[in-house]
Design an enzyme around this catalytic site. Structure first.
Site, PDB file in Angstrom:
ATOM      1  N   GLU A 181      40.432  47.785  51.222  1.00 16.32           N
ATOM      2  CA  GLU A 181      40.333  46.928  52.402  1.00 16.32           C
ATOM      3  C   GLU A 181      41.089  47.482  53.603  1.00 16.32           C
ATOM      4  O   GLU A 181      40.905  47.016  54.733  1.00 16.32           O
ATOM      5  CB  GLU A 181      40.830  45.516  52.062  1.00 16.32           C
ATOM      6  CG  GLU A 181      39.867  44.763  51.149  1.00 16.32           C
ATOM      7  CD  GLU A 181      40.450  43.489  50.571  1.00 16.32           C
ATOM      8  OE1 GLU A 181      41.644  43.217  50.822  1.00 16.32           O
ATOM      9  OE2 GLU A 181      39.717  42.767  49.879  1.00 16.32           O
TER      10      GLU A 181
ATOM     11  N   GLU B  70      44.435  50.815  28.779  1.00  7.83           N
ATOM     12  CA  GLU B  70      45.831  50.651  29.193  1.00  7.83           C
ATOM     13  C   GLU B  70      46.808  51.192  28.148  1.00  7.83           C
ATOM     14  O   GLU B  70      47.992  51.365  28.432  1.00  7.83           O
ATOM     15  CB  GLU B  70      46.146  49.182  29.456  1.00  7.83           C
ATOM     16  CG  GLU B  70      46.259  48.310  28.222  1.00  7.83           C
ATOM     17  CD  GLU B  70      46.715  46.892  28.566  1.00  7.83           C
ATOM     18  OE1 GLU B  70      47.701  46.451  27.945  1.00  7.83           O
ATOM     19  OE2 GLU B  70      46.104  46.247  29.433  1.00  7.83           O
TER      20      GLU B  70
END
EC number: 4.2.1.126
Length: 303
Positions: free
Chosen positions: A86, A117
């Site tokens: 963004e 992970e």
């Protein structure tokens, strides 16, 4: 970490305030969630001094040609990616200035790859892939504070000499020991036990917003509280750009549009051009000499 140790984490504890949520009415459920959410901003407030240190690291990195890099798995990774992607349209920066990396790659954003992970090696390899340097700042995000992917990434970043930040939601988090700056934003047990996409994620999103925004302000990409480096890529954003120019310069709508188009849709250049009554080239030169800060550019012209 053994199961007993996992249960001891604040992020894995049961919340006594929401024990009856499964029997509550829909409105009561929402009230419980909202009451817990109100605690998030208070928790973030308590760690602002640590966020300031991280902001200093990131500002120094970007000012010296380095990058701000977010890494995370699952929700933590998605939040980092969202903040990173963004920033280019908001502040007209290159997409490689603030980088979001997710365990499992881009596809893991929309299709969960939670098993990724567990690999320390994957964290290191992802940083190797983007050619991490000592100029960069790496922010490892893990609500639990113990994710192997983040441990591997932070360990590698330290060997390279990059600045390291650990962002977690537990005190004395394992990743905190591996970082130059540890941000432990303790929001308390989740509404739904272990569902760290809720309060923990909200806290981390707030902190990443603060981090990137504060750095962009310090880079001169905000004037007063206006996004003067917005990338004008559609009609709505062009109208926003014109409004920004009008707010700062008191120009008419027609004057603002003309200045914006004359400067190749660069809001800052248009503002300086109007405020100093100069041409595009002079306005750009003033901004370059002022490191992109509008107020300094105008003062330079006046002196």
């Amino acid at each position: 970490m053994q199961p007993s140790q996992l249960r001891s984490l604040t992020t894995e504890s049961r919340n006594p305030n929401t024990m009856g949520i499964s029997q509550a009415s829909p409105l009561e459920m929402l009230q419980m969630i909202n009451e817990e959410d109100m605690k998030v901003a208070q928790a973030v407030n308590r760690v602002l001094p640590d966020v300031k240190i991280a902001s200093d690291f990131a500002f120094e990195s970007i000012s010296n040609g380095g990058r701000l890099i977010y890494l995370g798995a699952g929700t933590s990774g998605r939040i980092g990616v969202m903040d990173a992607v963004e920033c280019p349209p908001t502040y007209s920066i290159s997409s490689d200035v603030i980088v979001g990396i997710m365990a499992g790659g881009d596809s893991a954003f929309s299709h969960a790859a939670e098993d990724m992970e567990d690999s320390e090696e994957a964290g290191q390899k992802d940083l190797e892939h983007i050619h991490l340097t000592s100029k960069d700042t790496v922010v490892g995000i893990a609500a639990s504070g113990r994710t192997p992917y983040i441990i591997g990434a932070l360990n590698y970043a330290r060997t390279i000499g990059a600045k390291t930040v650990a962002l977690s939601c537990n005190e004395q988090a394992e990743i905190s020991k591996l970082a130059d700056c540890a941000i432990e934003v303790v929001v308390g047990p989740e509404v739904i036990t272990g569902s760290t996409r809720m309060k923990a994620a909200s806290a981390h999103k707030m902190i990443l917003n603060m981090l990137s925004t504060s750095v962009m302000i310090r880079q001169g990409k905000v004037y007063e509280n206006l996004m003067v480096d917005v990338k004008v890529s559609n009609h709505k954003l062009k109208e926003r750009a014109v409004n920004i120019i009008q707010h700062v310069t008191n120009a008419s709508y027609e004057q603002a549009v003309k200045a914006l188009e004359a400067t190749d849709l660069e809001v800052k250049t248009a503002i300086v051009m109007l405020q100093t009554k100069t041409d595009k080239k002079t306005a750009k030169d003033l901004l370059n000499k002022a490191d992109g800060h509008i107020d300094k550019a105008i003062l330079r012209h006046q002196s």
